[in-house]
Design a protein around this motif. Sequence first.
Motif, PDB file in Angstrom:
ATOM      1  N   ARG A1143       0.830  -1.208   0.000  1.00 19.16           N
ATOM      2  CA  ARG A1143       0.000   0.000   0.000  1.00 19.16           C
ATOM      3  C   ARG A1143       0.866   1.259   0.000  1.00 19.16           C
ATOM      4  NH1 ARG A1143      -4.080  -2.577   4.465  1.00 19.16           N
ATOM      5  NH2 ARG A1143      -5.396  -3.734   2.981  1.00 19.16           N
ATOM      6  N   SER A1144       1.977   1.225   0.732  1.00 22.91           N
ATOM      7  CA  SER A1144       2.872   2.380   0.711  1.00 22.91           C
ATOM      8  C   SER A1144       3.507   2.555  -0.667  1.00 22.91           C
ATOM      9  CB  SER A1144       3.953   2.214   1.767  1.00 22.91           C
ATOM     10  OG  SER A1144       4.825   1.128   1.456  1.00 22.91           O
ATOM     11  N   ALA A1145       3.823   1.456  -1.338  1.00 25.09           N
ATOM     12  CA  ALA A1145       4.359   1.559  -2.700  1.00 25.09           C
ATOM     13  C   ALA A1145       3.331   2.134  -3.656  1.00 25.09           C
ATOM     14  CB  ALA A1145       4.837   0.184  -3.176  1.00 25.09           C
ATOM     15  N   GLN A1146       2.075   1.807  -3.429  1.00 27.27           N
ATOM     16  CA  GLN A1146       1.012   2.337  -4.281  1.00 27.27           C
ATOM     17  C   GLN A1146       0.814   3.846  -4.078  1.00 27.27           C
ATOM     18  OE1 GLN A1146      -2.803   0.554  -3.488  1.00 27.27           O
ATOM     19  NE2 GLN A1146      -3.457   0.703  -5.622  1.00 27.27           N
ATOM     20  N   ARG A1147       1.191   4.349  -2.887  1.00 24.29           N
ATOM     21  CA  ARG A1147       0.991   5.775  -2.585  1.00 24.29           C
ATOM     22  C   ARG A1147       2.210   6.632  -2.926  1.00 24.29           C
ATOM     23  NH1 ARG A1147      -1.389   3.531   2.224  1.00 24.29           N
ATOM     24  NH2 ARG A1147       0.566   3.920   3.301  1.00 24.29           N
ATOM     25  N   ILE A1148       3.251   6.055  -3.457  1.00 23.44           N
ATOM     26  CA  ILE A1148       4.460   6.829  -3.762  1.00 23.44           C
ATOM     27  C   ILE A1148       4.137   7.873  -4.820  1.00 23.44           C
ATOM     28  CG2 ILE A1148       6.757   6.695  -4.790  1.00 23.44           C
ATOM     29  CD1 ILE A1148       7.160   4.069  -3.414  1.00 23.44           C
ATOM     30  N   ALA A1149       4.533   9.110  -4.560  1.00 24.60           N
ATOM     31  CA  ALA A1149       4.211  10.241  -5.446  1.00 24.60           C
ATOM     32  C   ALA A1149       5.283  10.373  -6.515  1.00 24.60           C
ATOM     33  CB  ALA A1149       4.092  11.530  -4.638  1.00 24.60           C
ATOM     34  N   GLU A1175      -4.781  -8.569  -4.014  1.00 21.54           N
ATOM     35  CA  GLU A1175      -5.693  -7.798  -3.170  1.00 21.54           C
ATOM     36  C   GLU A1175      -5.362  -6.305  -3.192  1.00 21.54           C
ATOM     37  OE1 GLU A1175      -6.455  -7.258   1.625  1.00 21.54           O
ATOM     38  OE2 GLU A1175      -5.689  -9.158   0.856  1.00 21.54           O
ATOM     39  N   VAL A1176      -4.074  -5.975  -3.165  1.00 21.07           N
ATOM     40  CA  VAL A1176      -3.670  -4.574  -3.052  1.00 21.07           C
ATOM     41  C   VAL A1176      -3.458  -3.940  -4.431  1.00 21.07           C
ATOM     42  CG1 VAL A1176      -1.938  -3.006  -2.116  1.00 21.07           C
ATOM     43  CG2 VAL A1176      -2.610  -5.049  -0.828  1.00 21.07           C
ATOM     44  N   LEU A1177      -2.728  -4.623  -5.317  1.00 22.74           N
ATOM     45  CA  LEU A1177      -2.329  -4.025  -6.595  1.00 22.74           C
ATOM     46  C   LEU A1177      -2.948  -4.704  -7.802  1.00 22.74           C
ATOM     47  CD1 LEU A1177       1.485  -3.540  -5.901  1.00 22.74           C
ATOM     48  CD2 LEU A1177      -0.320  -1.855  -5.658  1.00 22.74           C
ATOM     49  N   GLY A1178      -3.622  -5.823  -7.624  1.00 20.11           N
ATOM     50  CA  GLY A1178      -4.083  -6.589  -8.776  1.00 20.11           C
ATOM     51  C   GLY A1178      -5.380  -6.122  -9.368  1.00 20.11           C
ATOM     52  N   GLY A1179      -5.982  -5.078  -8.807  1.00 21.82           N
ATOM     53  CA  GLY A1179      -7.264  -4.638  -9.343  1.00 21.82           C
ATOM     54  C   GLY A1179      -7.175  -3.786 -10.583  1.00 21.82           C
ATOM     55  N   THR A1180      -5.965  -3.420 -11.000  1.00 19.38           N
ATOM     56  CA  THR A1180      -5.808  -2.563 -12.173  1.00 19.38           C
ATOM     57  C   THR A1180      -5.473  -3.388 -13.396  1.00 19.38           C
ATOM     58  OG1 THR A1180      -3.468  -2.225 -11.714  1.00 19.38           O
ATOM     59  CG2 THR A1180      -5.000  -0.704 -10.680  1.00 19.38           C
ATOM     60  N   GLU A1181      -5.664  -2.781 -14.569  1.00 18.12           N
ATOM     61  CA  GLU A1181      -5.355  -3.481 -15.808  1.00 18.12           C
ATOM     62  C   GLU A1181      -3.855  -3.591 -16.049  1.00 18.12           C
ATOM     63  OE1 GLU A1181      -7.342  -1.471 -18.906  1.00 18.12           O
ATOM     64  OE2 GLU A1181      -9.369  -1.960 -18.219  1.00 18.12           O
ATOM     65  N   GLN A1182      -3.073  -2.735 -15.363  1.00 21.56           N
ATOM     66  CA  GLN A1182      -1.630  -2.755 -15.573  1.00 21.56           C
ATOM     67  C   GLN A1182      -0.928  -3.796 -14.728  1.00 21.56           C
ATOM     68  OE1 GLN A1182      -3.299  -0.025 -14.628  1.00 21.56           O
ATOM     69  NE2 GLN A1182      -3.390   1.248 -16.468  1.00 21.56           N
ATOM     70  N   ALA A1183      -1.660  -4.612 -13.987  1.00 23.87           N
ATOM     71  CA  ALA A1183      -1.043  -5.608 -13.109  1.00 23.87           C
ATOM     72  C   ALA A1183      -0.858  -6.922 -13.852  1.00 23.87           C
ATOM     73  CB  ALA A1183      -1.897  -5.835 -11.859  1.00 23.87           C
ATOM     74  N   THR A1255       9.032  -3.215   4.630  1.00 24.76           N
ATOM     75  CA  THR A1255       9.378  -1.797   4.658  1.00 24.76           C
ATOM     76  C   THR A1255       8.179  -0.964   4.217  1.00 24.76           C
ATOM     77  OG1 THR A1255      11.663  -2.358   4.094  1.00 24.76           O
ATOM     78  CG2 THR A1255      10.985  -0.071   3.820  1.00 24.76           C
ATOM     79  N   VAL A1256       7.879   0.077   4.999  1.00 22.57           N
ATOM     80  CA  VAL A1256       6.834   1.031   4.645  1.00 22.57           C
ATOM     81  C   VAL A1256       7.528   2.274   4.098  1.00 22.57           C
ATOM     82  CG1 VAL A1256       4.907   2.422   5.469  1.00 22.57           C
ATOM     83  CG2 VAL A1256       5.273   0.119   6.370  1.00 22.57           C
ATOM     84  N   LEU A1257       7.194   2.644   2.882  1.00 21.66           N
ATOM     85  CA  LEU A1257       7.888   3.712   2.162  1.00 21.66           C
ATOM     86  C   LEU A1257       7.136   5.033   2.273  1.00 21.66           C
ATOM     87  CD1 LEU A1257       8.640   1.624  -1.026  1.00 21.66           C
ATOM     88  CD2 LEU A1257      10.266   2.183   0.763  1.00 21.66           C
ATOM     89  N   ASP A1258       7.896   6.111   2.442  1.00 22.85           N
ATOM     90  CA  ASP A1258       7.315   7.441   2.451  1.00 22.85           C
ATOM     91  C   ASP A1258       6.880   7.810   1.032  1.00 22.85           C
ATOM     92  OD1 ASP A1258       7.708  10.607   2.224  1.00 22.85           O
ATOM     93  OD2 ASP A1258       7.266  10.081   4.304  1.00 22.85           O
ATOM     94  N   PRO A1259       5.772   8.510   0.860  1.00 24.19           N
ATOM     95  CA  PRO A1259       5.332   8.855  -0.503  1.00 24.19           C
ATOM     96  C   PRO A1259       6.345   9.676  -1.295  1.00 24.19           C
ATOM     97  CG  PRO A1259       3.544   9.153   1.068  1.00 24.19           C
ATOM     98  CD  PRO A1259       4.762   8.866   1.885  1.00 24.19           C
TER      99      PRO A1259
END
Length: 1292
Positions: A1143-1149, A1175-1183, A1255-1259
């Motif tokens: 989820r933190s990777a998905q929020r990276i700006a 569950e986290v990243l597979g809902g998009t067409e780019q996955a 690891t939780v990444l800062d955006p």
Amino acid sequence: MAALRQTAGSGVLETCGLERILEALKLLLSPGGSGSSSLQITKHDVLLTTLKSNLSALEDKFLKDPHWKQLKLLRDEIANEAEWRQDCMDVTWRFTSQTLLLLLCLKETMIRLAVEFNPGKPNPRTPEAAPALSPDTLSISQQKTVQSVLQFVVTLGVCPYLVPGVGVPVSYRTEFGAVVRDVVCLGAAPSAPRRLYTSCKVLLNVAQHASLGSLIFCRHFGDIAAGLCQLGFCPTKRKPLNPEEEVLTEDERALSRKALRDILDQVYQPLAVRELLILQGGPPQSYTDGKTQVMCRAPAWLRRLCGQLLSERLMRPSGVQAVVRGILEGAGAGAAGGSDAEATAADWKKCDLIAKILASCPQQSVSPEDYYRDICPQILDLFHFQDKLTGLQFQRVATTTFITMSRERPQLAAKYLLQPVLAPLHRCLNTAEVSESDMVPGTILVTEEELSRCIEDVYKVYVVGNEPLTVLVDSLLPVLGVLFSLYCFTKHSVSHIRSLCQEILLWMLGKLERKKAITSLKGFAGLDKTVPSLHSLCHFRAATQGGIMITIKEAVCDEDEDEALYQKVSSEQCQVEHLGDLLSHCQECGLAGDFFIFCLKELTHMAVEDEAELKSKPFSGKNLLELEQHQTLLVEGQERKLLVLQLTAVLCERMSEQIFTNITQVVDFVAATLQRACASLAHQAESTVESQTLSMSMGLVAVMLGGAIQLKSSEFAILKQLLPLLEKVSNTYPDPVIQELAVDLRITISTHGAFSTEAVSVAAQSTLNKKDPGGKREEQQQTSHERYSNVSYHHLEQQRSHCTSNQTSLTPNAPLIPQEVREPSITTNQKSGSITTEQLQEALLSAYDPQIPARAAALRTLSRWIEQREPKALEMQEKLLKIFLENLEHEDTFIYLSAIQGVALLSDVYPEKILPGLLAQYDGGKDKHTLETRMKVGEILMRIVRALGDMVSEYREPLIHTFLRGARDPDSAHRASSLSNLGELCQRLDFMLGSVVHEVTTCLIAVAKTDHEVQVRRAAVHVIVLLLRGLSQKATEMPVQLTTALRVVGTSLFALAVLGGILAAYVTGYQFIHTEKHYLSFGLYGAILGLHLLIQSLFAFLEHRRMRRAGRPLKLPSPLRRSVALCIAAYQEDPDYLRKCLRSAQRIAFPDLKVVMVVDGNRQEDAYMLDIFHEVLGGTEQAGFFVWRSNFHEAGEGETEASLQEGMDRVRNVVQASTFSCIMQKWGGKREVMYTAFKALGDSVDYIQVCDSDTVLDPACTIEMLRVLEEDPQVGGVGGDVQFQDWYSRKN
């Protein structure tokens, strides 16, 4: 031993009887000895003496030992009931009879013990205790005893009485078998058939007990089956003359036949098949040497019998598997799927043998159709085994059998093999009738498993089998449209059947006749509606398991009509693009060129139709229905025209310069363009676009006839197809120059180039000089494929511009004239390792051709082969070197430059062999060459120096000495050249001249002072300047190692000084400030610590202030051109941590950040990480994701080289094509995980960011770290500020 743990009431007498029987059997097997020295006599005598002594010892035990009384009574009872004679003059038969009696005693005793056995209730206090063992169970040592007894019984009681050709002779097995053959007395009563019948009957009786039956059949099934075959089916020579002659009765023979069929049904069927094949034997063998023993061939009655029995095995349920396993296991592969399974699967001879057996209809079958109806489903099942190694074996056998059946009986194979395989594809054809029950929207017509299995089976049969039989091609042709639609659907996502569909389509298009292939391509593009395609109500959908299924479309509402129309147009456009991708793989076979020419002809027809429509009268229908039909036809016609234009544009963009492979295609291309121009001229003579087309075609024909291509007589015959079109141009075109050129071209073609006017040469020269007006083009000859494709490539570009102008209605520029032919060569399209001896010989002969272009082309070709490391060319290195050196003295620039290139490339391969000879030629000596030749050799030497790179230091001294000697040459030009070469050599050596530096400087200074020629003195001064600059830089540059060493020394000296001061202060007791009793004090050590803390704080403050000032927005190039990929390494991670990380990777700006998660493990227990990714990243067409059985350094179980390479390609495709991707691979450690991510990404991104899965990444982490890398070119890597995320939840 087996019954020692029984209760007292279970029968002690019987238990002792079991032990006594085994003891009696051991007594019969006791070894004997003899002191004779004659080996042959000793073997026979020892055997007979041992048998007699063991029989006597057994009888003594029965008579004297009271413990053996019960066993004696049991034996006598069984002997009285026996129907064979135990008394015989032959010792071997007496021994066999006693052994058989004891075996029967053993069986009866074991049955009694099993019947009387009462295990009792288990003790509830000790439920973990093992249940009581049955008293009829034999221990391992007892089983070995029984196996040894059975070996003796078969060797003495079965094998000696088999007729020649039945079974494997006992003398061929062991040395003991040869002795047995000589000691058996066949003349004594009972007769040999009676002995064989008795032995087989008793063994089958004993085998009725399960434990004893497994011991008998696992090793001696073949011998017993051979005996029963002989007893039941061997024809008798004559009838007995009197009842005293002991022969088998008809009832006994019938019992033998029944017993044979019973045991064949009872045993493991592959074992039965294997033994029957051994009994049947092979073809007769003959040996010329007298040492090899020749086995007697099986008699005809036995071969027929075994064939009949094998056919019966085959016709049983799962009989095909039994036959396949029996042959493969009997071929030395062990059990199917064993360690040797891959070697067996690779043996085509065994597969062909099995295929011939399965394809041959047995005599027992009613008809071939009945046989195929029963056997074909079992053959198809061979494709679908789950076990990898077994599936590999059975797949090879099934493929070979499939092809063999299709070749021998095509109609039956099409009905019972091809129709079931292709049924899922036929079900969704537009010609198929879909039942009303299946018309419900959402109904699944073809499931995911059916479709995947169908595609895989088709791939195995067609592509792997690679037999273009008529029945195979005709069966697959109707469903090619569905396959292409499926291929287009798989191009939109990641699918394991995409490559299979592509390979099947390419195979079919390559094997079809050219007309049928073009028709199929028209159907793919939608130009031919008669070609079967996917049903309009059906469409493909992604399935739950990652596959594809075919379902009925949902009904379209009125509100969704626009969306449906958009989807239809997009689908058609994608199909055209995918067709272009598919045709890009069909260029070598010429299919792409033929289809491109077809599109050009369609453009011509479209132009004619447009003119006809303009001249036609408006339609005046009688009613609205006719008007609607007319409008529908007009709309369909417009759609077809747009589709042809789009298809032509796609082909022009996707095809390369090798689209045309022969002159026929080039002529067809020119004819199509001429026809289009003529058709337009008939209606509109002032069309600029068509004038360009005509100019392009005329220029191309002029180039072909003007000498750029060496045409043969057969090629002129093909060119004569252009004569009618050229005549039409000469009669209709208004420009007199074009008319004259058309007439001249017709004359040149008609005379096969014997007469060519100046107009043709001028047109060809102007066309060729269009791209190179300065006339510096290098002329070479070229082979047919290269020259045809090069001549036509520019015109393909022109045609692309025509398609664009037709679609956009743009006003073109000046008339198009063909540009220059690209620099041709003899074998530009040859791949490494593809040249033949004939091609090499032709090139060698052409190297002496008096024609300059032919010789230059040959030299360039030889140079390219050397550069490509062609083995056949490198084998003739000495001859090639001689050819190049001879051509160095040629006066033509193109020739000697090609020779220089060839010698340089050859020296790059063999520098140690060629360089000394070149140095000798450059140096002169006795055989002094001309100045020009030596200058050319100097150029070769410089090219070799540049090619060697750092390896030039290996040849430093001979090169320097040669150039120094050249500086004293009488010729001034050679002296200047040598000094120039010396200067470049010094630069390549990085001015590390070693011990000869004094020599070089002295020579240069002397030349600069004393040489009479100005150019020589200038060359010397130039080299001196180079040396001074290089040596000054080397002198002023302090090596990194020296700088580091000085820094270490300085730091160490400062530390020693501080330590010495502290020790001195401590020894002397000196302190700056202290209390009266020294409770508090401040000395030198405290001062140093305080000063260190102050300096450290000051530098930290300054760095912190600099970083705050640098906190400005990231200045990246505009637009953003920096791409970053985040690689996450995961191994059995906590689910909560992994979710937070993703989820933190998905929020990276950061725009277009690519996330790649590699899971170190592909087992079932690792699958939860893939679920979390979905569950986290597979809902998009780019996955995208891929579960890989291997990794880049270790192949998984059952992986072949081809499947491993396919897996690597799929990993790269998934990672590079998806924004979010997950790869599950074989465990290999974190380094392997990182290697997979880096290898898959390749150079597709500019930067790679890595982190672990906890690891939780800062955006803003990515953009902040990228700021440092972009602003400071000295920084090669950046690390983030790592902290504990759950800091406050920790107690410490």
